[in-house]
Scaffold this motif. Structure first.
Motif, mmCIF file in Angstrom:
data_model
loop_
_atom_site.group_PDB
_atom_site.id
_atom_site.type_symbol
_atom_site.label_atom_id
_atom_site.label_comp_id
_atom_site.label_asym_id
_atom_site.label_seq_id
_atom_site.Cartn_x
_atom_site.Cartn_y
_atom_site.Cartn_z
ATOM 1 N N THR A 292 -113.536 -1.306 27.785
ATOM 2 C CA THR A 292 -113.357 0.172 28.335
ATOM 3 C C THR A 292 -113.977 1.065 27.344
ATOM 4 N N PRO A 293 -114.634 2.142 27.643
ATOM 5 C CA PRO A 293 -115.263 2.701 26.550
ATOM 6 C C PRO A 293 -114.404 4.067 26.373
ATOM 7 N N VAL A 294 -114.583 4.774 25.270
ATOM 8 C CA VAL A 294 -113.910 6.271 25.041
ATOM 9 C C VAL A 294 -115.163 6.924 24.358
ATOM 10 N N TYR A 295 -115.161 8.027 24.630
ATOM 11 C CA TYR A 295 -116.188 9.130 23.899
ATOM 12 C C TYR A 295 -115.559 9.456 22.546
ATOM 13 N N ARG A 296 -116.406 9.306 21.382
ATOM 14 C CA ARG A 296 -115.929 9.794 20.074
ATOM 15 C C ARG A 296 -116.659 11.194 19.951
ATOM 16 N N ASN B 60 -117.740 17.233 32.083
ATOM 17 C CA ASN B 60 -117.942 15.997 31.261
ATOM 18 C C ASN B 60 -117.491 16.191 29.934
ATOM 19 N N HIS B 61 -116.600 15.196 29.750
ATOM 20 C CA HIS B 61 -116.013 15.140 28.116
ATOM 21 C C HIS B 61 -114.713 16.071 28.109
ATOM 22 N N ILE B 62 -114.330 16.455 29.167
ATOM 23 C CA ILE B 62 -113.018 17.177 29.266
ATOM 24 C C ILE B 62 -111.908 16.299 29.859
ATOM 25 N N TYR B 63 -110.946 15.823 28.913
ATOM 26 C CA TYR B 63 -109.844 14.824 29.393
ATOM 27 C C TYR B 63 -108.497 15.305 29.243
ATOM 28 N N PHE C 234 -114.358 -0.842 21.271
ATOM 29 C CA PHE C 234 -115.483 -1.188 22.561
ATOM 30 C C PHE C 234 -116.638 -1.555 21.571
ATOM 31 N N PRO C 235 -117.411 -2.464 21.890
ATOM 32 C CA PRO C 235 -117.542 -3.096 23.245
ATOM 33 C C PRO C 235 -116.736 -4.524 23.055
ATOM 34 N N GLU D 298 -105.508 10.389 29.992
ATOM 35 C CA GLU D 298 -106.588 9.453 30.043
ATOM 36 C C GLU D 298 -107.154 9.161 28.665
ATOM 37 N N ARG E 241 -107.086 5.322 27.519
ATOM 38 C CA ARG E 241 -108.199 4.577 27.125
ATOM 39 C C ARG E 241 -108.014 4.063 25.686
#
Lengths: 281, 459
Positions: free
Chosen positions: B270-274, B245-248, B265-266, B252, B256
């Protein structure tokens, strides 16, 4: 824009929509999916196609209110339109005569399994359908499933309808008693994994329809990557159906956790916006 | 020797907090000063450096006379989207590289001048274009640089053009790939709306091959089809842990942020990890775009890991400079060998290995090899893989009559025609690497399609 032509609530917070999308209706096959986006700020959400009516140009989708987008979709009415609706995506189910097919579905998976057993029955397979739900309120499409199955079994966790227990208990019984040629499973990851473990032991070919996080749905972003027999596959273009016995289930399960916190924020945000809070303490 | 007039850039500590452009572009005064540096060579070398052969000397002459309208007309003869190319072309490897002034001093800032001419005239419509319309239908598959250019040219020749796009918005890589701070989407929208005003039809949410087939398009009455579906298939490193997880992949991450606007977001769904400590793998423009986007999403540290040295980095020098100013750390001669996750399968570190120069390969490119035993760990909570892209396989795999080479690129003849008669192709799906190359192919293909239709339809 894509118009919602018919809307029905077919279970507790489970809705059936018919969307006007003639090209998809014409070309879609069982097992394929669409991606919808409600408006300019919406996310892209994949949903399996439940049924098509090519003559009327309608595509049926069935969904449960779970996250922000499905809550929002459920709040729309007949005659409203959604911004985007693309498909049919993914490969169709391979339809041929296997002999005896056991179809296992959990929750709204019932809607997704219906078009598949319908086609499998047409070509002469015997269909045993096992539908699992938490309680009787979540059982959907009873009549339609009855029509397409030779044997239809309901299983509820609380025993409010059919057999009390889990689909896997029932499946175990069947595979011990009868010669089964193929199992088709669709539903929550843990259910599909449990089904796969039972059939692997018995060497029964098993197909599962996977539901990883997707973004574009056209093979561009790799969000939906899954490992099958040690090889990276994109569920959107290589799937969504795979040989269950090759799927790396732990990886799929953990990858689905990725945005859980964000999903909650998004849903809370939506609900708070919808509900008047003037009189809340 | 005179020096370039520099475009005023926003301070890095300010600009890295938003997605606005780095520079507002030349002022009129700066533009005139810069364009007057041009020697107006009798045999201009710059034109030879341009993949589409823009008459650079003439457009700069008009600019030096403060006549951007005529300048843009010259640009438009060869390039439909100068406001885009002025920003994203690698001029330092093309026109500016061959500029004679660069031999002893600094070359003309052709890109900046192109951008000026395009920006100040961008609101102008093509009112001087008189189109004699015919009713011959042409379908374009893909609304990226190649598709838009080909479609735009065919439109101006009078054809009835429809672009099919699989995503919910137009522009292809210009929309989903290149970030707002390098190419504002407003500019893209203006350019596409101009084409729509000329009669361009756009069908979104239509994945040709799935929603409709090539045969369906011919059945619908299209007389020619241009395939420009691009190179969107991401390459993964095939090393352990790459599905943590958190390898994009960069596609992608950038889709995003750019297409889905997850930075908001929100407000957007669509979410994105910061990520806090972000590692980018790769050395191309996409790697740099990803790094600078991660910075703008609030990363505390962004490290760019590249297996060759900085000299070999394919990313534009200017973008490398911008990234460094914004505190992107470059870790070169380093390659990832393994990703390490925590108990919940979220990435927590990258195991890297040092690289050293080995030898030149057959094409003259430097090869690097691993230094055995030099492995070490870098802590991280987010990895973005920017290792390049391969051709989109959907349409080609679903259309058996379309021939591809071993790498999946469509094979075309000298007239851009594929193995199916009346089906043409261009852009990244046949090869090429840059926006301008794709646009160049789109332009040439439009001519080829016009010729083909004239012969076959006895126009």
């Amino acid at each position: 824009m894509y118009k919602i032509v018919n809307k029905r609530e077919i279970g507790h917070k489970v809705h059936s929509y018919e969307i006007y999308a003639p090209e998809i209706a014409k070309n879609a096959r069982a097992g394929q999916f669409v991606i919808f986006r409600i408006n300019d700020k919406g996310e892209r959400v994949p949903l399996t196609i439940a049924q098509t009516k090519p003559k009327e140009g309608l595509v049926k989708i069935i969904f449960q209110e779970i996250g922000k987008s499905t809550f929002h979709l459920a709040s729309l009415n007949e005659g409203d339109s959604i911004r985007d609706f693309v498909g049919p995506l993914g490969h169709p189910t391979e339809i041929k005569k296997y002999g005896t097919v056991v179809a296992v579905a959990g929750g709204v998976g019932a809607a997704e399994v219906l078009p598949v057993i319908k086609e499998l029955k047409k070509v002469g397979n015997k269909i045993i359908t096992i539908i699992g739900a938490r309680c009787k309120d979540l059982i959907i499409l009873e009549d339609e499933l009855e029509q397409e199955s030779d044997i239809l079994l309901f299983v509820t966790n609380d025993g409010t309808s059919g057999i009390k227990g889990f689909v896997t208990d029932v499946l175990k019984n069947i595979v011990n008693k009868e010669q089964i040629d193929i199992v088709y499973a669709i539903g929550p990851v843990l259910m599909m994994k449990a089904v796969s473990e039972i059939t692997k032991e018995k060497h029964i070919k098993t197909i599962v329809s996977l539901n990883p996080i997707m973004l574009d749905g056209t093979g561009m972003c790799g969000a939906c990557r899954v490992t099958v027999r040690g090889v990276m596959k994109f569920a959107c273009v290589d799937g969504p159906e795979f040989d269950a016995h090759g799927v790396h289930w732990e990886e799929l399960h953990s990858r689905l956790e990725l945005f859980k916190n964000f999903e909650k924020v998004s849903l809370d945000n939506f609900k708070n916006y919808k509900e008047c809070r003037c009189h809340k303490k | 020797m005179s020096q370039k007039i520099k475009m005023l850039e926003r301070k890095s500590h300010i600009r890295k907090k938003d997605f606005k452009q780095i520079s507002a572009g030349y002022t009129q005064k700066e533009m005139i000063k810069e364009s007057k540096r041009c020697l107006q060579c009798e045999t201009p070398m710059c034109i030879k450096g341009c993949p589409v052969g823009v008459n650079i000397r003439d457009f700069i002459r008009y600019l030096s006379q403060n006549n951007p309208i005529e300048a843009v007309k010259v640009l438009n003869q060869k390039n439909n989207f100068p406001a885009v190319c002025g920003r994203v072309c690698p001029q330092e490897n093309q026109c500016e590289k061959t500029c004679i002034l660069g031999k002893k001093g600094e070359s003309i800032s052709i890109g900046n001048l192109e951008r000026y001419a395009a920006d100040v005239t961008i609101k102008n419509d093509f009112d001087d274009i008189v189109i004699k319309k015919n009713d011959i239908k042409i379908a374009i598959i893909g609304s990226g640089p190649a598709g838009l250019t080909c479609g735009g040219d065919l439109l101006k020749m009078g054809y009835n053009v429809t672009i099919y796009e699989s995503l919910h918005d137009t522009g292809g890589v210009l929309r989903y790939g290149i970030p707002e701070f390098r190419l504002p989407k407003k500019i893209l929208d203006i350019e596409i709306n101009k084409l729509k005003a000329l009669g361009l039809k756009v069908v979104l949410n239509n994945l040709i091959g799935k929603t409709k087939t090539i045969q369906n398009l011919f059945d619908d009455g299209y007389k020619a089809i241009f395939i420009a579906v691009g190179a969107g298939l991401p390459v993964f490193p095939k090393i352990p842990g790459e599905n943590l997880n958190h390898i994009y992949c960069s596609n992608e991450f950038l889709v995003r942020v750019n297409l889905m606007r997850s930075f908001d977001f929100p407000n957007y769904d669509t979410p994105v990890y910061r990520g806090k400590n972000v590692i980018i793998i790769g050395g191309g423009n996409t790697a740099i775009d990803s790094a600078r986007t991660a910075i703008r999403l609030g990363a505390e540290s962004v490290k760019l890991v590249y297996r060759r040295s900085e000299n070999e980095m394919p990313a534009r020098k200017e973008e490398q400079k911008h990234a460094k100013e914004e505190n992107v750390e470059f870790i070169t001669l380093t390659n990832p060998v393994k990703f390490i996750g925590n108990e919940k399968k979220f990435v927590k570190a990258v195991e890297c290995i040092n690289m050293k120069f080995d030898k030149l390969d057959s094409s003259g490119r430097k090869n690097f090899k691993e230094i055995v035993g030099s492995n070490y760990l870098i802590d991280t909570d987010m990895v973005i893989l920017a290792l390049g892209l391969r051709p989109n396989p959907i349409l080609t795999s679903l259309t058996k009559e379309l021939h591809t080479n071993k790498l999946g690129y469509l094979t075309i003849d000298n007239n851009f025609m594929t193995s199916i008669p009346a089906v043409f192709a261009g852009g990244d799906i046949v090869g090429g690497a840059t926006v301008i190359e794709a646009m160049g192919m789109g332009k040439q293909a439009a001519k080829a399609i016009d010729n083909y239709l004239k012969i076959n339809n006895k126009l």
